[in-house]
Design an enzyme around this catalytic site. Sequence first.
Site, PDB file in Angstrom:
ATOM      1  CB  CYS A   1     -28.093-136.313 -10.367  1.00  0.00           C
ATOM      2  SG  CYS A   1     -29.301-134.995 -10.606  1.00  0.00           S
TER       3      CYS A   1
ATOM      4  CB  CYS B   1     -34.559-138.423 -14.965  1.00  0.00           C
ATOM      5  SG  CYS B   1     -34.840-137.990 -13.240  1.00  0.00           S
TER       6      CYS B   1
END
Length: 281
Positions: A80, A199
């Site tokens: 992440c 992302c």
Amino acid sequence: MNKEGLPTTPGPIGVFDSGYGGLTILRQFRQLLPQYDYLYLGDNARTPYGSRSYEIVYEFTLQAVKKLFEMGCHLVILACNTASAKALKSIQENDLPLLDNSRRVLGVIRPTAESIGAITNTRHVGIVATQGTINSESYPLEIHKLFPDIQVTGEACPMWVPLVENNEYDSPGADYFVKKRINNLLRKDPQIDTIILGCTHYPLLLNKILKYTPRNIKIIPQGDYVANSLKKYLKRHTDIELQCTKNGTCRFLTTESPEKFKDSATIFLNTNIEVEKISLE
Ligand code: DGL
């Protein structure tokens, strides 16, 4: 158990994300390094992290890392960008020495930054990411450490993670938000020839992103680079590698409904999985 109460026997590689996004990284790990066992944890109950403060992202990420350590992981990958940008450094510098100095936590930003020098010709690179990752300036900082000549321009895309988490990534609504952000980015710097998907949720929007990006611009999802970097890391750090079990299995944990996770994860991974619910608080 060691004196910190953590299991000392070898265990799976932990992979953590705020939700489903990290599955795009896990998929590449399993493709390149299928021999290892993996334990995936998605904090779906508290996703998205992208708009949350440093303190909260750090607190949530640390809880997840501790849980994965308790469940036997010696190596945890923060799959992440938001957690890598906002929590990784503090965890590595302040928490690991207290928790267990022989365990390791790695992120996804550094491996992506390392790859970019060989990809861009114009030396103008764009990053699309969450508000948190863009505000942290982690990408320009990491890229400039290695390639000071590259101009880096960021565009925050606050609606993109919710589109993915809510299975709307293929809908006409997604077209609007993807087009708007890509256009904004290219307006800021028309010389960009490479766009990093900063992302781990964004590979799910790849079809839409390609639709609104001129053909001459390269789109870079992170999975391959992060997986290659993990492979090299395990080769260099045999002490950690020996702590990773190798039966080719994968377990999935979520803080939300296992049924919901299962449905969405099937789309990400193209295969049926079993999911367990856990609590991090
Ligand atoms: N997959 C996370 C990332 O790479 C999503 C962040 C979020 O939860 O907003 O940044």
